[in-house]
Write an enzyme that holds these catalytic residues in place. Structure first.
Site, PDB file in Angstrom:
ATOM      1  N   ASN A   1       0.871  -1.181   0.000  1.00 47.53           N
ATOM      2  CA  ASN A   1       0.000   0.000   0.000  1.00 47.53           C
ATOM      3  C   ASN A   1       0.906   1.228   0.000  1.00 47.53           C
ATOM      4  O   ASN A   1       1.482   1.577   1.031  1.00 47.53           O
ATOM      5  CB  ASN A   1      -0.885  -0.036   1.256  1.00 47.53           C
ATOM      6  CG  ASN A   1      -1.722   1.217   1.404  1.00 47.53           C
ATOM      7  OD1 ASN A   1      -1.824   2.028   0.475  1.00 47.53           O
ATOM      8  ND2 ASN A   1      -2.330   1.389   2.574  1.00 47.53           N
ATOM      9  N   TRP A   2       1.024   1.846  -1.167  1.00 44.90           N
ATOM     10  CA  TRP A   2       1.946   2.982  -1.296  1.00 44.90           C
ATOM     11  C   TRP A   2       1.353   4.266  -0.718  1.00 44.90           C
ATOM     12  O   TRP A   2       2.031   5.292  -0.656  1.00 44.90           O
ATOM     13  CB  TRP A   2       2.323   3.192  -2.771  1.00 44.90           C
ATOM     14  CG  TRP A   2       3.112   2.070  -3.371  1.00 44.90           C
ATOM     15  CD1 TRP A   2       3.575   0.941  -2.742  1.00 44.90           C
ATOM     16  CD2 TRP A   2       3.542   1.958  -4.740  1.00 44.90           C
ATOM     17  NE1 TRP A   2       4.257   0.143  -3.629  1.00 44.90           N
ATOM     18  CE2 TRP A   2       4.258   0.744  -4.865  1.00 44.90           C
ATOM     19  CE3 TRP A   2       3.390   2.760  -5.873  1.00 44.90           C
ATOM     20  CZ2 TRP A   2       4.814   0.311  -6.072  1.00 44.90           C
ATOM     21  CZ3 TRP A   2       3.942   2.334  -7.076  1.00 44.90           C
ATOM     22  CH2 TRP A   2       4.653   1.124  -7.173  1.00 44.90           C
ATOM     23  N   LYS A   3       0.107   4.231  -0.355  1.00 41.27           N
ATOM     24  CA  LYS A   3      -0.602   5.415   0.198  1.00 41.27           C
ATOM     25  C   LYS A   3      -0.373   6.623  -0.703  1.00 41.27           C
ATOM     26  O   LYS A   3      -0.259   6.482  -1.917  1.00 41.27           O
ATOM     27  CB  LYS A   3      -0.140   5.673   1.636  1.00 41.27           C
ATOM     28  CG  LYS A   3      -0.220   4.432   2.517  1.00 41.27           C
ATOM     29  CD  LYS A   3      -0.101   4.740   3.964  1.00 41.27           C
ATOM     30  CE  LYS A   3      -0.018   3.450   4.748  1.00 41.27           C
ATOM     31  NZ  LYS A   3      -0.054   3.622   6.171  1.00 41.27           N
TER      32      LYS A   3
ATOM     33  N   HIS B   1      -9.412   0.606   4.945  1.00 38.72           N
ATOM     34  CA  HIS B   1      -8.133   0.829   5.623  1.00 38.72           C
ATOM     35  C   HIS B   1      -8.376   1.748   6.824  1.00 38.72           C
ATOM     36  O   HIS B   1      -9.229   2.636   6.768  1.00 38.72           O
ATOM     37  CB  HIS B   1      -7.130   1.461   4.650  1.00 38.72           C
ATOM     38  CG  HIS B   1      -5.743   1.518   5.211  1.00 38.72           C
ATOM     39  ND1 HIS B   1      -5.346   2.519   6.067  1.00 38.72           N
ATOM     40  CD2 HIS B   1      -4.675   0.704   5.063  1.00 38.72           C
ATOM     41  CE1 HIS B   1      -4.087   2.306   6.421  1.00 38.72           C
ATOM     42  NE2 HIS B   1      -3.658   1.213   5.822  1.00 38.72           N
TER      43      HIS B   1
ATOM     44  N   GLU C   1      -6.927   4.241   7.864  1.00 37.35           N
ATOM     45  CA  GLU C   1      -6.849   5.686   7.560  1.00 37.35           C
ATOM     46  C   GLU C   1      -8.137   6.164   6.910  1.00 37.35           C
ATOM     47  O   GLU C   1      -8.557   7.310   7.107  1.00 37.35           O
ATOM     48  CB  GLU C   1      -5.620   5.956   6.679  1.00 37.35           C
ATOM     49  CG  GLU C   1      -4.332   5.871   7.496  1.00 37.35           C
ATOM     50  CD  GLU C   1      -3.121   5.374   6.728  1.00 37.35           C
ATOM     51  OE1 GLU C   1      -3.103   5.446   5.486  1.00 37.35           O
ATOM     52  OE2 GLU C   1      -2.171   4.896   7.393  1.00 37.35           O
TER      53      GLU C   1
ATOM     54  N   GLU D   1      -5.189  -5.364  10.675  1.00 41.84           N
ATOM     55  CA  GLU D   1      -4.189  -4.312  10.850  1.00 41.84           C
ATOM     56  C   GLU D   1      -4.470  -3.556  12.152  1.00 41.84           C
ATOM     57  O   GLU D   1      -5.289  -2.629  12.171  1.00 41.84           O
ATOM     58  CB  GLU D   1      -4.261  -3.323   9.684  1.00 41.84           C
ATOM     59  CG  GLU D   1      -3.973  -3.919   8.341  1.00 41.84           C
ATOM     60  CD  GLU D   1      -3.413  -2.868   7.400  1.00 41.84           C
ATOM     61  OE1 GLU D   1      -2.276  -3.035   6.965  1.00 41.84           O
ATOM     62  OE2 GLU D   1      -4.102  -1.868   7.145  1.00 41.84           O
TER      63      GLU D   1
ATOM     64  N   GLY E   1       2.390   2.085  10.708  1.00 34.18           N
ATOM     65  CA  GLY E   1       3.299   3.219  10.543  1.00 34.18           C
ATOM     66  C   GLY E   1       4.008   3.645  11.818  1.00 34.18           C
ATOM     67  O   GLY E   1       4.611   4.712  11.879  1.00 34.18           O
TER      68      GLY E   1
ATOM     69  N   SER F   1       3.546  -2.297  10.362  1.00 38.21           N
ATOM     70  CA  SER F   1       4.996  -2.280  10.559  1.00 38.21           C
ATOM     71  C   SER F   1       5.673  -3.604  10.189  1.00 38.21           C
ATOM     72  O   SER F   1       6.627  -4.017  10.843  1.00 38.21           O
ATOM     73  CB  SER F   1       5.342  -1.863  12.000  1.00 38.21           C
ATOM     74  OG  SER F   1       4.894  -0.532  12.239  1.00 38.21           O
TER      75      SER F   1
ATOM     76  N   GLY G   1       4.895   1.248   4.773  1.00 38.02           N
ATOM     77  CA  GLY G   1       6.224   1.851   4.644  1.00 38.02           C
ATOM     78  C   GLY G   1       7.246   0.991   3.913  1.00 38.02           C
ATOM     79  O   GLY G   1       7.936   1.465   3.008  1.00 38.02           O
TER      80      GLY G   1
END
Ligand code: PEP
Length: 262
Positions: free
Chosen positions: A11-13, A103, A105, A175, A181, A221, A243
């Site tokens: 997931n490159w966000k 997700h 976020e 998650e 993160g 992470s 990340g």
């Protein structure tokens, strides 16, 4: 125990630029052969889906690198007056076969409830894509001993009305929000406990055979240094990586460890 596919998604966000996205996709596609049977998915920002799709097609002479493409989010309607949104059919059109939904976020920053996640998951499935449906508790919820209750509620709300066939086509990503993160990865035991709980709930929602087919990824992470112990857990079938997916060698090293775990 069923032999499930191993799937690692990046997931490159909202990171990278055009050149960086193409270069990263190329590096992943070039190294993908080292990941054996572990399937790889790249989820770039939507504006870079098309160049990444082209890169994945071009990187292998056979015409396809074997690395799949996924969206990070979508709107549930096929088209219309929804300024700024992207439809499931548009994702299909540019070559996606997966899409992340729910997700943390999206849930915390954009107010997505279980009901919104459920509607989106259904739209993803209706378009013939595979949803990666995310759930996970906050640190406060874990500290209050509410992890099982929170995850159970998220799973039941997010999967409401999905048939056993829908479920068999879906991926669940556990998650824990406190691990995303932050560099604080869940211990293999903490993650396995929740994965087993999710699989039990899937069996209650559908049936045991279906539940045993569903890929449940861990996210939070994940790094090359901790992927091996996570991959060794019986109910951890892959990873959703933030990340570390921005560095091809780290992303590939994670996938290699899932490929070698059995
Ligand atoms: C994520 O965003 O889904 C995620 C797991 O991020 P990270 O790997 O950076 O914790």
């Amino acid at each position: 125990m069923a032999i499930r596919r191993r799937i690692v998604a990046g997931n490159w966000k909202m990171n990278l630029d055009h050149a960086g996205a193409v270069a990263l996709a190329q590096a992943v596609a070039t190294g993908a052969h080292s990941c054996g049977d572990c399937n790889l998915i790249l989820c770039p920002p939507s504006i870079y889906l098309e160049p990444v799709a082209q890169t994945l097609e071009l990187t292998n002479n056979a015409g396809h690198s074997g690395v799949a493409l996924g969206g990070q989010n979508l709107h549930d309607q096929p088209k219309g007056a929804f300024t700024g949104e992207i439809s499931p059919t548009m994702l299909v059109d540019v070559g996606c076969t997966f899409c992340i939904v729910g997700h943390s976020e999206r849930r915390t920053l954009f107010g997505e409830t279980d009901s919104v996640v459920n509607t989106k998951a259904k739209a993803v499935l209706a378009a013939g894509l595979t949803p990666i449906i995310c759930v996970g508790e906050t640190l406060e919820e874990r500290d209050q001993g509410r992890t099982a209750a929170v995850v159970t509620e998220q799973i039941s709300g997010s999967l409401a009305g999905l048939s056993a066939a829908d479920l068999a086509k879906s991926i669940i990503a556990y998650e824990p929000v406190w691990a995303i993160g932050t560099g604080k990865v869940a211990t293999p035991e903490q993650a396995q406990e929740v994965h087993a709980l999710i699989r039990k709930q899937l069996a209650e929602h559908a049936d045991e055979a279906t539940a045993n087919q569903v890929v449940i990824q861990y996210g939070g992470s994940v790094k090359p240094e901790n992927a091996g112990v996570l991959a060794a857990q019986p109910d951890i079938d892959g990873a959703l990586v933030g990340g570390a997916s921005l560095k091809a060698e780290d992303f590939l090293a994670i996938a290699e460890q899932f490929a070698h775990a059995s």
